[in-house]
Design a protein around this motif. Structure first.
Motif, PDB file in Angstrom:
ATOM      1  N   LYS A   1      12.629  -0.605  -0.996  1.00  0.00           N
ATOM      2  CA  LYS A   1      11.702  -1.577  -0.550  1.00  0.00           C
ATOM      3  C   LYS A   1      10.141  -1.476  -1.136  1.00  0.00           C
ATOM      4  CE  LYS A   1       9.975   1.549   3.236  1.00  0.00           C
ATOM      5  NZ  LYS A   1       9.933   1.436   4.726  1.00  0.00           N
ATOM      6  N   TRP A   2       9.450  -2.500  -0.962  1.00  0.00           N
ATOM      7  CA  TRP A   2       8.310  -2.704  -1.699  1.00  0.00           C
ATOM      8  C   TRP A   2       7.259  -1.723  -0.945  1.00  0.00           C
ATOM      9  CZ3 TRP A   2       3.391  -4.260  -0.526  1.00  0.00           C
ATOM     10  CH2 TRP A   2       2.321  -4.446  -1.622  1.00  0.00           C
ATOM     11  N   MET A   3       6.161  -1.151  -1.711  1.00  0.00           N
ATOM     12  CA  MET A   3       5.263  -0.232  -1.387  1.00  0.00           C
ATOM     13  C   MET A   3       4.018  -0.835  -2.043  1.00  0.00           C
ATOM     14  SD  MET A   3       7.036   3.381  -1.022  1.00  0.00           S
ATOM     15  CE  MET A   3       7.304   3.513  -2.512  1.00  0.00           C
ATOM     16  N   GLY A   4       2.816  -0.925  -1.320  1.00  0.00           N
ATOM     17  CA  GLY A   4       1.642  -1.273  -2.181  1.00  0.00           C
ATOM     18  C   GLY A   4       1.110  -0.146  -2.973  1.00  0.00           C
ATOM     19  N   LYS A   5       1.637   1.270  -2.570  1.00  0.00           N
ATOM     20  CA  LYS A   5       1.057   2.371  -3.165  1.00  0.00           C
ATOM     21  C   LYS A   5       2.316   3.219  -3.735  1.00  0.00           C
ATOM     22  CE  LYS A   5      -1.745   6.409  -3.176  1.00  0.00           C
ATOM     23  NZ  LYS A   5      -2.863   7.291  -2.213  1.00  0.00           N
ATOM     24  N   CYS A   6       2.461   3.533  -4.891  1.00  0.00           N
ATOM     25  CA  CYS A   6       3.733   4.360  -5.155  1.00  0.00           C
ATOM     26  C   CYS A   6       3.665   5.623  -4.594  1.00  0.00           C
ATOM     27  CB  CYS A   6       3.897   4.313  -6.683  1.00  0.00           C
ATOM     28  SG  CYS A   6       4.965   5.331  -7.521  1.00  0.00           S
ATOM     29  N   SER A   7       4.642   6.103  -4.196  1.00  0.00           N
ATOM     30  CA  SER A   7       4.503   7.569  -3.408  1.00  0.00           C
ATOM     31  C   SER A   7       4.631   8.559  -4.484  1.00  0.00           C
ATOM     32  CB  SER A   7       5.800   7.461  -2.531  1.00  0.00           C
ATOM     33  OG  SER A   7       6.915   7.492  -3.026  1.00  0.00           O
ATOM     34  N   GLU A   8       4.906   8.184  -5.707  1.00  0.00           N
ATOM     35  CA  GLU A   8       5.185   9.338  -6.747  1.00  0.00           C
ATOM     36  C   GLU A   8       4.020   9.464  -7.560  1.00  0.00           C
ATOM     37  OE1 GLU A   8       7.441  12.284  -8.537  1.00  0.00           O
ATOM     38  OE2 GLU A   8       7.999  11.036  -7.035  1.00  0.00           O
TER      39      GLU A   8
END
Length: 453
Positions: free
Chosen positions: A19-26
């Motif tokens: 799903k789309w995220m505003g901030k990349c978790s990686e």
């Protein structure tokens, strides 16, 4: 037919998310997630195997090996960075800022390789064939073994490579290559990853050397997923300011040679020329009888290099003093100033401080520490450091001067260029076998600065 499934891929690090995220978790970057088709789920089993995957496993004793075969480029600096030349079947990734000279270096290299009888295929996705001819004539490329192609379609390019069977293929650049099987635009994470993988299969299966040109981002890293650097065998960075004369080619990864090796070039009207004596070049315009200047012998890979380090300290006109460093880590400079304030009792909170490594080169090794302390103190107290004196050593948080490596190589390089004295860490005194230079051992920054006074 399998239903296509969409995923969201970070254009900075290649991280995939359902799903789309505003901030990349990686990687923590904002607004880098782009929707793409997940071909690993959409493709049928008939498309899961590519050419070259059918090789059978062999024991090590049955694998043929013809020794360390390489294609020498006849360019001393480039061969130094590569470890002796281009390895057949190897993949090289060359990155650098726009206009730095990547294409110029590759054209000069192809001319030398073509004159040795190697067949080279130069594929450009950024220039037309007429533009390639204009630049080739300007660079005096005359070998008949060099073939040029202006194309971005990867399936067509793969067919041409298998048909022509060249020894070396140059892709300029990998970010412009496009595969119609992938819906995303050229330069996206999916395009770069899949196209590089397809080229790598041909390189390893058919023993064809590949040189990929990569664009860089604003922070200096190669654009695209980080996996790109893991896939290739060698990663080279072309550094320097495009308005300056000198260029530095740095190897940051090399499966077939030493890492962190550098080559130094000079940009002229006739292209890039190798610099025979880089230490002499770095010190060519060194000012005399001025404060805030010292020579530090550094190591770049296996090569000793004398660099001029300049420092400037001036009264600050603002509440927050300004610090600036060029050619070295800014945080390291701030740390050394804090050590000077704590261990020497010098008030650095009310002055602006500037550090510059002359020549456009970047130095990361800790042997620069004592030189930074010396030039800042020299500028602050307005006295001259002797011109025949070198300074080197790592500085710890308690103000001690710690040992460094390759002390003999550093001192030998200084002796060749006429330096008579050198301040070194006290712990390195025992391992010195060099004669003809006065060695001044110190164990802390206070004793080093007392010698300068």
């Amino acid at each position: 037919m399998a239903k296509k499934k969409s995923i969201f891929v970070c254009q900075n690090c290649g991280h995939e998310s359902p799903k789309w995220m505003g901030k990349c978790s990686e990687c923590g970057e904002w607004n880098t997630m782009v929707e793409e088709v997940d071909f690993s789920k959409a493709a049928g089993k008939e498309n899961t195997r590519e050419r070259g995957v059918y090789s059978k496993p062999k024991p090590l004793s049955e694998i043929s090996y013809i020794g360390d075969k390489r294609y020498p480029t006849m360019n001393e600096e480039l061969d130094r960075v590569l470890g002796g030349g281009i390895v057949p079947g190897g993949m090289i990734l060359l990155g650098g800022d726009p206009g730095i000279g990547k294409s110029t270096l590759l054209l000069q290299t192809t001319e030398a390789l073509g004159n040795q009888g190697h067949k080279i295929l130069y594929i450009s996705g950024e220039e037309s064939e007429q533009q390639l001819k204009m630049r080739g004539e300007r660079m005096q490329v005359k070998s008949e073994n060099i073939y040029f192609l202006s194309e971005i379609n990867i399936p067509y390019i793969l067919g041409i490579i298998l048909e022509e069977r060249p020894d070396i293929v140059i892709i300029d650049s990998i970010q412009t290559m496009y595969s119609p099987d992938i819906t995303s635009a050229p330069g996206s994470v999916s395009q770069i990853r899949e196209n590089t993988g397809a080229l790598m299969q041909i390189a390893k299966k058919d023993n064809i050397s590949m040189i990929l040109v990569g664009h860089v981002t604003k922070d200096g890293s190669i654009a695209g997923p980080r996996v790109l650097e893991h896939m290739v065998d060698t990663v080279l960075y072309f550094e320097g300011e495009k308005y300056h004369t000198y260029r530095i080619l740095r190897g940051v990864k090399n499966r077939f040679g030493s890492t962190n090796e550098i080559g130094i070039f000079e940009m002229t009207e006739n292209g890039l020329q190798t610099v025979v004596n880089p230490s002499e070049m770095m010190l060519d315009s060194r000012p005399q009888n001025t404060c805030g200047s010292v020579v530090v012998p550094c190591m770049e890979g296996t090569r000793p290099l004398l660099i001029e380090l300049q420092g400037l300290v001036s009264a600050s006109g603002f509440g927050n003093p300004r610090r600036m460093s060029t050619g070295m880590d800014y945080n390291r400079m701030v740390l050394l100033m804090a050590i000077m304030e704590k261990r020497l009792g010098i008030q650095m909170q009310t002055v602006d401080a500037y550090i510059n490594v002359v020549g456009g080169i970047k130095i990361d090794e800790p042997a620069l520490d004592l030189g930074v302390v010396a030039v800042l103190y020299s500028s602050l107290r307005d006295f001259q450091i002797p011109g025949d004196l070198m300074i080197l050593g790592e500085v710890g948080l308690t103000g001690e001067v710690r040992n460094i490596q390759h002390i003999d190589k550093r001192l030998m390089e200084g002796l060749k260029l006429g330096f008579k004295r050198c301040i070194i860490p006290k712990g390195n005194q025992k391992g010195i076998s060099l004669k003809g230079m006065e060695i001044i051992p110190v164990d802390n920054i206070r004793s080093a600065l007392d010698i300068l006074n």
